[in-house]
Scaffold this motif. Sequence first.
Motif, PDB file in Angstrom:
ATOM      1  N   UNK A 153       0.973  -1.150  -0.007  1.00 51.65           N
ATOM      2  CA  UNK A 153      -0.088   0.113  -0.016  1.00 51.65           C
ATOM      3  C   UNK A 153       0.962   1.110  -0.011  1.00 51.65           C
ATOM      4  N   UNK A 154       1.853   1.296  -0.443  1.00 48.28           N
ATOM      5  CA  UNK A 154       2.629   2.406  -0.738  1.00 48.28           C
ATOM      6  C   UNK A 154       2.432   2.920  -2.312  1.00 48.28           C
ATOM      7  N   UNK A 155       3.211   3.971  -2.679  1.00 45.55           N
ATOM      8  CA  UNK A 155       2.745   4.454  -3.833  1.00 45.55           C
ATOM      9  C   UNK A 155       3.430   3.907  -5.014  1.00 45.55           C
ATOM     10  N   UNK A 156       2.681   3.245  -6.298  1.00 45.89           N
ATOM     11  CA  UNK A 156       3.082   2.494  -7.199  1.00 45.89           C
ATOM     12  C   UNK A 156       4.238   3.041  -8.015  1.00 45.89           C
ATOM     13  N   UNK A 157       3.935   4.383  -8.153  1.00 43.39           N
ATOM     14  CA  UNK A 157       4.901   5.158  -9.069  1.00 43.39           C
ATOM     15  C   UNK A 157       6.012   5.404  -8.331  1.00 43.39           C
ATOM     16  N   UNK A 158       5.900   5.745  -6.932  1.00 43.53           N
ATOM     17  CA  UNK A 158       7.159   5.794  -6.271  1.00 43.53           C
ATOM     18  C   UNK A 158       8.005   4.598  -6.226  1.00 43.53           C
ATOM     19  N   UNK A 159       7.365   3.374  -5.948  1.00 46.11           N
ATOM     20  CA  UNK A 159       7.967   2.260  -6.015  1.00 46.11           C
ATOM     21  C   UNK A 159       8.932   1.811  -7.258  1.00 46.11           C
ATOM     22  N   UNK A 160       8.303   2.394  -8.526  1.00 45.67           N
ATOM     23  CA  UNK A 160       8.952   2.219  -9.757  1.00 45.67           C
ATOM     24  C   UNK A 160      10.312   2.902  -9.662  1.00 45.67           C
ATOM     25  N   UNK A 172      -4.221  -3.200 -12.268  1.00 44.26           N
ATOM     26  CA  UNK A 172      -3.749  -3.646 -13.615  1.00 44.26           C
ATOM     27  C   UNK A 172      -3.381  -5.160 -13.513  1.00 44.26           C
ATOM     28  N   UNK A 173      -3.793  -5.785 -14.272  1.00 40.12           N
ATOM     29  CA  UNK A 173      -3.765  -7.042 -14.364  1.00 40.12           C
ATOM     30  C   UNK A 173      -4.120  -7.721 -13.329  1.00 40.12           C
ATOM     31  N   UNK A 174      -5.352  -7.114 -12.786  1.00 36.97           N
ATOM     32  CA  UNK A 174      -5.763  -7.618 -11.462  1.00 36.97           C
ATOM     33  C   UNK A 174      -5.438  -7.640 -10.144  1.00 36.97           C
ATOM     34  N   UNK A 175      -4.296  -6.576 -10.172  1.00 37.78           N
ATOM     35  CA  UNK A 175      -3.566  -6.197  -9.051  1.00 37.78           C
ATOM     36  C   UNK A 175      -3.916  -4.623  -8.673  1.00 37.78           C
ATOM     37  N   UNK A 176      -4.289  -4.502  -7.544  1.00 35.01           N
ATOM     38  CA  UNK A 176      -4.645  -3.040  -6.996  1.00 35.01           C
ATOM     39  C   UNK A 176      -3.317  -2.109  -6.787  1.00 35.01           C
ATOM     40  N   UNK A 177      -3.264  -1.198  -7.282  1.00 35.72           N
ATOM     41  CA  UNK A 177      -2.191  -0.437  -7.128  1.00 35.72           C
ATOM     42  C   UNK A 177      -2.566   0.969  -6.900  1.00 35.72           C
ATOM     43  N   UNK A 178      -2.074   1.719  -5.928  1.00 34.09           N
ATOM     44  CA  UNK A 178      -2.288   3.219  -5.701  1.00 34.09           C
ATOM     45  C   UNK A 178      -1.390   4.062  -5.820  1.00 34.09           C
ATOM     46  N   UNK A 179      -1.689   5.213  -6.005  1.00 33.71           N
ATOM     47  CA  UNK A 179      -0.780   6.254  -6.224  1.00 33.71           C
ATOM     48  C   UNK A 179      -1.032   7.428  -4.908  1.00 33.71           C
ATOM     49  N   UNK A 180       0.173   8.265  -4.949  1.00 29.81           N
ATOM     50  CA  UNK A 180       0.119   9.187  -4.062  1.00 29.81           C
ATOM     51  C   UNK A 180      -0.479  10.442  -4.594  1.00 29.81           C
ATOM     52  N   UNK A 181      -0.366  11.101  -5.901  1.00 29.40           N
ATOM     53  CA  UNK A 181      -1.054  12.294  -6.383  1.00 29.40           C
ATOM     54  C   UNK A 181      -1.326  11.996  -7.785  1.00 29.40           C
ATOM     55  N   UNK A 230      -0.287   9.759 -13.472  1.00 32.35           N
ATOM     56  CA  UNK A 230      -0.160   9.994 -14.821  1.00 32.35           C
ATOM     57  C   UNK A 230       1.211   9.634 -15.237  1.00 32.35           C
ATOM     58  N   UNK A 231       2.255   9.986 -14.291  1.00 34.16           N
ATOM     59  CA  UNK A 231       3.482   9.379 -14.931  1.00 34.16           C
ATOM     60  C   UNK A 231       3.633   8.040 -14.861  1.00 34.16           C
ATOM     61  N   UNK A 232       3.007   7.326 -13.976  1.00 32.45           N
ATOM     62  CA  UNK A 232       2.908   5.639 -13.950  1.00 32.45           C
ATOM     63  C   UNK A 232       2.260   5.092 -15.070  1.00 32.45           C
ATOM     64  N   UNK A 233       1.308   5.927 -15.580  1.00 34.83           N
ATOM     65  CA  UNK A 233       0.567   5.450 -16.690  1.00 34.83           C
ATOM     66  C   UNK A 233       1.007   5.694 -18.227  1.00 34.83           C
ATOM     67  N   UNK A 234       2.159   6.469 -18.043  1.00 37.33           N
ATOM     68  CA  UNK A 234       2.975   6.852 -19.464  1.00 37.33           C
ATOM     69  C   UNK A 234       3.344   5.371 -19.761  1.00 37.33           C
ATOM     70  N   UNK A 235       3.554   4.330 -19.017  1.00 41.74           N
ATOM     71  CA  UNK A 235       4.288   3.158 -19.318  1.00 41.74           C
ATOM     72  C   UNK A 235       3.734   2.121 -18.076  1.00 41.74           C
ATOM     73  N   UNK A 236       2.450   2.063 -17.928  1.00 47.62           N
ATOM     74  CA  UNK A 236       1.961   1.276 -16.815  1.00 47.62           C
ATOM     75  C   UNK A 236       2.772  -0.368 -16.757  1.00 47.62           C
ATOM     76  N   UNK A 237       2.955  -0.766 -17.758  1.00 50.04           N
ATOM     77  CA  UNK A 237       3.316  -2.291 -18.008  1.00 50.04           C
ATOM     78  C   UNK A 237       4.952  -2.157 -17.321  1.00 50.04           C
ATOM     79  N   UNK A 238       5.657  -1.186 -17.969  1.00 50.10           N
ATOM     80  CA  UNK A 238       7.142  -1.058 -17.594  1.00 50.10           C
ATOM     81  C   UNK A 238       7.351  -0.715 -16.175  1.00 50.10           C
TER      82      UNK A 238
END
Length: 315
Positions: free
Chosen positions: A236-243, A258-267, A272-280
């Motif tokens: 439950x930490x920010x997905x984009x930050x983890x990337x 994403x692919x059946x996995x719950x991912x949360x973001x901070x802002x 938006x940044x995460x979904x520029x390349x969600x898979x990557x």
Amino acid sequence: MKKIMMNIKAISAFILMLVALPSFTNAQKYEGKYFNNLNADGVIIDGYDAVAFFTDDKPVKGDAKFQYNYDDAVYYFASQEHLDMFKANPEKYKPQFGGWCAYAVSLGRVAPIDVNTFSIVNNRLVIQHNQRAVDGWNKDVQGNLSLADKYWPEVTAGGGKQIKTDAEKAFLNNTDPDGVTLQGYDAVAYFTDMKPTKGDPKYSARYNGATYWFASEAHASMFKDHPEMFAPQYGAFCGYAMSLNKLRPIDPNIWQIVDGRLILQHTQDAYDQFNKDAKGNTAKADGYWPGQIRKHAGKKVKFDAPAKPATTDAK
């Protein structure tokens, strides 16, 4: 908000098969030396005869005219004979762990009991909350009894509040000081209702060192059956930050599946940044997450500094 939804049909089909079960939660003010599971009249074991579990091998309702006070609890018995037996050796007959669910104590908390789940283990009366608890307990009776004995003093000292068990110290979660994750939002509702829904502490579950709240008993049961299906990614930490190999908080209202996995973001910017390349970015986050666990599990979590906003193109 735009969401990436996959595997929803499979999830929905599964949900229809689930059966509602009662929650483990219970609350009682801790006021005395002994932390007992008592009713409003101070009676333990729901008024059932503690001796009868041993002599009759079944729950037998006690009678208030045969009562005895021991360790700050009132015991009812079915007969004068049973009362006398108890008075002669109360430690032999009293329920273990203050009359709370033994399996729950082995997991570092308390839960109410159903007397029909009782068993005698090593000549000790233990009672569970429900069939789910019986099943968990029976997977390793002696091991769970040992854990319950180990955790009982700390559980008692905390008035029954969830403690962090040895096994849970191997996990890393974004929780509040009481161990509640997702800021109390219902993890299952993201899948079933497709929206953030605030949970209620009376519907709760514990998984991998974090406490989850749910909006309903049905959601709590669904989670207990398959927590790995609904639990948020990256503790439950920010997905984009983890990337970016960072630990950052979340806003429960900014989420995606994403692919059946719950991912949360901070802002919104992180979303938006995460979904520029969600898979990557998911692959990057998956790669960094084990290292974060090794570095921070069992320790007090401190968030990393935020990344620069996307508008600066400096991430």
